[in-house]
Structure formats: structure tokens, C-alpha cells
Write a protein that holds these residues in place. Sequence first.
Motif, PDB file in Angstrom:
ATOM      1  N   LYS A   1       5.282   4.855   5.885  1.00  0.00           N
ATOM      2  CA  LYS A   1       5.984   5.520   6.990  1.00  0.00           C
ATOM      3  C   LYS A   1       7.471   5.661   6.677  1.00  0.00           C
ATOM      4  O   LYS A   1       8.083   6.710   6.933  1.00  0.00           O
ATOM      5  CB  LYS A   1       5.783   4.712   8.276  1.00  0.00           C
ATOM      6  CG  LYS A   1       6.449   5.302   9.501  1.00  0.00           C
ATOM      7  CD  LYS A   1       6.209   4.413  10.714  1.00  0.00           C
ATOM      8  CE  LYS A   1       6.913   4.966  11.962  1.00  0.00           C
ATOM      9  NZ  LYS A   1       6.708   4.072  13.140  1.00  0.00           N
ATOM     10  N   THR A   2       8.049   4.611   6.119  1.00  0.00           N
ATOM     11  CA  THR A   2       9.470   4.643   5.769  1.00  0.00           C
ATOM     12  C   THR A   2       9.749   5.658   4.671  1.00  0.00           C
ATOM     13  O   THR A   2      10.707   6.439   4.754  1.00  0.00           O
ATOM     14  CB  THR A   2       9.950   3.248   5.325  1.00  0.00           C
ATOM     15  OG1 THR A   2       9.802   2.334   6.407  1.00  0.00           O
ATOM     16  CG2 THR A   2      11.409   3.282   4.898  1.00  0.00           C
ATOM     17  N   ILE A   3       8.926   5.666   3.643  1.00  0.00           N
ATOM     18  CA  ILE A   3       9.118   6.612   2.534  1.00  0.00           C
ATOM     19  C   ILE A   3       9.002   8.046   3.036  1.00  0.00           C
ATOM     20  O   ILE A   3       9.792   8.928   2.669  1.00  0.00           O
ATOM     21  CB  ILE A   3       8.107   6.334   1.407  1.00  0.00           C
ATOM     22  CG1 ILE A   3       8.427   4.989   0.742  1.00  0.00           C
ATOM     23  CG2 ILE A   3       8.125   7.452   0.369  1.00  0.00           C
ATOM     24  CD1 ILE A   3       7.378   4.515  -0.237  1.00  0.00           C
ATOM     25  N   GLN A   4       8.028   8.297   3.887  1.00  0.00           N
ATOM     26  CA  GLN A   4       7.860   9.644   4.448  1.00  0.00           C
ATOM     27  C   GLN A   4       9.083  10.042   5.272  1.00  0.00           C
ATOM     28  O   GLN A   4       9.573  11.174   5.180  1.00  0.00           O
ATOM     29  CB  GLN A   4       6.604   9.707   5.303  1.00  0.00           C
ATOM     30  CG  GLN A   4       6.347  11.100   5.895  1.00  0.00           C
ATOM     31  CD  GLN A   4       5.115  11.123   6.785  1.00  0.00           C
ATOM     32  OE1 GLN A   4       4.821  10.134   7.464  1.00  0.00           O
ATOM     33  NE2 GLN A   4       4.404  12.225   6.793  1.00  0.00           N
ATOM     34  N   ASN A   5       9.595   9.102   6.067  1.00  0.00           N
ATOM     35  CA  ASN A   5      10.765   9.393   6.898  1.00  0.00           C
ATOM     36  C   ASN A   5      11.976   9.734   6.032  1.00  0.00           C
ATOM     37  O   ASN A   5      12.718  10.685   6.328  1.00  0.00           O
ATOM     38  CB  ASN A   5      11.086   8.185   7.776  1.00  0.00           C
ATOM     39  CG  ASN A   5      12.285   8.414   8.667  1.00  0.00           C
ATOM     40  OD1 ASN A   5      12.249   9.194   9.603  1.00  0.00           O
ATOM     41  ND2 ASN A   5      13.386   7.729   8.362  1.00  0.00           N
TER      42      ASN A   5
ATOM     43  N   LYS B   1      15.765  -2.706   2.190  1.00  0.00           N
ATOM     44  CA  LYS B   1      15.751  -1.251   2.356  1.00  0.00           C
ATOM     45  C   LYS B   1      14.403  -0.746   2.850  1.00  0.00           C
ATOM     46  O   LYS B   1      14.253  -0.384   4.009  1.00  0.00           O
ATOM     47  CB  LYS B   1      16.133  -0.581   1.032  1.00  0.00           C
ATOM     48  CG  LYS B   1      17.396  -1.130   0.388  1.00  0.00           C
ATOM     49  CD  LYS B   1      18.601  -1.054   1.315  1.00  0.00           C
ATOM     50  CE  LYS B   1      19.850  -1.639   0.654  1.00  0.00           C
ATOM     51  NZ  LYS B   1      21.005  -1.646   1.551  1.00  0.00           N
ATOM     52  N   LEU B   2      13.418  -0.704   1.988  1.00  0.00           N
ATOM     53  CA  LEU B   2      12.109  -0.162   2.366  1.00  0.00           C
ATOM     54  C   LEU B   2      11.477  -0.977   3.483  1.00  0.00           C
ATOM     55  O   LEU B   2      10.988  -0.428   4.478  1.00  0.00           O
ATOM     56  CB  LEU B   2      11.179  -0.127   1.152  1.00  0.00           C
ATOM     57  CG  LEU B   2       9.772   0.401   1.406  1.00  0.00           C
ATOM     58  CD1 LEU B   2       9.809   1.866   1.821  1.00  0.00           C
ATOM     59  CD2 LEU B   2       8.893   0.234   0.180  1.00  0.00           C
ATOM     60  N   GLU B   3      11.478  -2.291   3.346  1.00  0.00           N
ATOM     61  CA  GLU B   3      10.820  -3.151   4.332  1.00  0.00           C
ATOM     62  C   GLU B   3      11.666  -3.388   5.583  1.00  0.00           C
ATOM     63  O   GLU B   3      11.185  -3.948   6.568  1.00  0.00           O
ATOM     64  CB  GLU B   3      10.450  -4.501   3.702  1.00  0.00           C
ATOM     65  CG  GLU B   3       9.272  -4.445   2.761  1.00  0.00           C
ATOM     66  CD  GLU B   3       9.651  -4.006   1.356  1.00  0.00           C
ATOM     67  OE1 GLU B   3       8.757  -3.806   0.519  1.00  0.00           O
ATOM     68  OE2 GLU B   3      10.870  -3.858   1.093  1.00  0.00           O
TER      69      GLU B   3
END
Length: 363
Positions: free
Chosen positions: A276-280, A225-227
Motif C-alpha cells: 500500500k505504501t509503495i503504491q501510494n 520509511k516503508l514501514e
Amino acid sequence: MALIPRKAVQNIPLYKPARSIDSLKAEYGFEKVLKLAGNENTLGFSPKAFEALQNVQSFYPDGQATKLRNAIAEKFGQKVENVICGNGSFELLFLAALAFLENGDETISAVPSFGWYKNATEIMGGKFVGIPVQEDFSVDLDGILAAITEKTKIIWLCNPNNPTGSLFNHQTFESFLERVPDHVLVISDEAYIDFVTKENAPEFPRSLELIKKFKNLLVLRTFSKLEGLAFFRCGYGFGDQELLGCLNRVRLPINVTGPAQLAGLAALKDEDFRKKTIQNVTLGRQQFYRFFDEEKLYYVPSNTNFIFFRTGKDSVNLVHELEKKGILIRAGEEYGFPDMLRISIGTEEENEVLINELKKLLK
């Protein structure tokens, strides 16, 4: 067919994954498909992981995934003997069933939740007991406790829950574990933990602290997911050394591929991509919430990279109509909620494409 499989296998329906991009391309002739059905990371994965793949070899990879397990242990402040790696969370969940379930044993989970819990149970000849989520779509932990019997061997808890996106906090979880008999394995499936923000849930379970107190607790996480490493299939878990020893006895000798180990190692070090992913995802949630509020659609506040919401219309029909537009999402009908949809969060542009098509269909 002359061959006769085990009785437990004969009646198990095939697991239904999210529809693939290639299948939609083949049906409609699309060159490009927007997939927001599998809770994947549409940003891709860390460039560091891509660079690491230049080191692939022709030899068998380390069957113990030693370097990866050491890196995971260091990152999360655990001992390496308390870490296990697998071919995604799917395998680790199945290893638990393989190691602990006898024919006729029972497992318990919320419904709706991750469908593989039921499959893994029934493959081993066990009985799956589903406890409906509460009216606000939260997991009914008291109901699960009440369903425990002498035959109960495993409790599957997806936290945050898939497909609802709800979660329970640390105090609630610790209190729950204190009331679960020692002979019952509790699996906390935390595939979406990285998308839980302190603003939304300051008291999210500190499960890695709890594995020291509860020897019957297995905590699972994933790189999918995150990665963004869903393609590589790499998951990991934390638990008591004796508990993990049982899983290691039944796993394949080399269960995590060399490329997956290399990619996982590199992804752990790329904090910029993770942020970057969390922000998106955080911005994407707000983007969809605004749409739901404008259209007066009910939704479950999400702690994940997907959202479960009500349309008031037939979800299967909506999914089919979106497929004709080259968009893949998930129908709530398969979870027992025929007027709800589960949508994964993509980039701002991808989200806007889906929102515009939903606006047309909901009219």
C-alpha cells in the motif's frame, strides 16, 4: 562554562533535522500541520505493529534483538550473524565512526547527501571530504575514488541519495567496490531502497550479494520509511561477521527498545501495508511530476519517497511562506541549492494541498 569538551566537539554545529510539527503548532497556533519535510510515511504504520505493542513488558528487552534479527535474516536470505540492529540508521552510522575513526582520519561522501555522515566524522575528530554531485545530480563515484588517500577510513554512500533521489546501478557499484582499498569501509545507506521500482531501475545494486564478496561493505536499511516506524527508531544492517563484531563492541548493551523490536517484527509480516505504501508513493511521484511539467519546473527523477526540484525562487522564503499555511517542507538552501526544494510524498490529498499552495506562491 568551566567544562571543556573535546576539541573535535567544540566546533561541530548542531545537526539540523526537519522542523517538528509541535514547533510549528506552537508558533502559529495550528491545530493541524501537514508535514512533508522528513520523508516519513504519512499513511502511519502497520495495524499489526500496533497490535504487537499490547505485549510490552516491564523487563529489559533482549539486548541482541534476537527475534528481530532472525526475522530479518530469514526475510532477506542472510545468516543471523550477518545482521545488526540499531536505534535507527543514525546509530548504526555513528557506531561505524566510533569503531573505525581515529583523530585525523578522513571520510568521503557525495554532497549534498545525508548530513549525519559529516557530523559522525567530526565527532570522532575526523575530516569529512565532500565530492559534489554531478550536473544531473548523480553521485560522482569516480570523483570519490580519486579522493581516497592513506587517511581515508570510511566512504558513505546514500543510494538512492538523499536529498537528490538519484541512484547508481549494480554493475557501477560492484566496479566501484573492486577499486576501493581493503582498509576503507564502504557504507551503502539504503534507507529508501524499497521505493526503487524495477521499471525505474532494473539494475539497482544487489548489495546483499556483494557483502559476501566484499568484507569491507556495510549495508544499512531502516523501518522508518516503508514501514512507517520512524517514531520507534529501528534500523538494521548487513555485513561480514567480523565487521559487525566491531560495531557490537561499541554499541550500547540495549540499543533497540522493546516496543521497537515488537513493532519491527510485526511490520515485517505485513506485506499488504508495505504494498500500500509503495503504491501510494509511486502514484504520488506521478502526481508531482505532472505538476512540475505543467509549471515547467526542473526536477530530479526520484527513486525515493521524496522529490528534489527547482523553483527559481528563494527556497528559504518559500518554506517560511508555507509554514504560515501549516505546511512543512525542506529548503534546498541547506544543501547548497538555494532555489530548490525537497518535498516528501504524502497521500494524494496531502500532495494536492501542497501543490495548490505552491501554485499560488510560484506566481
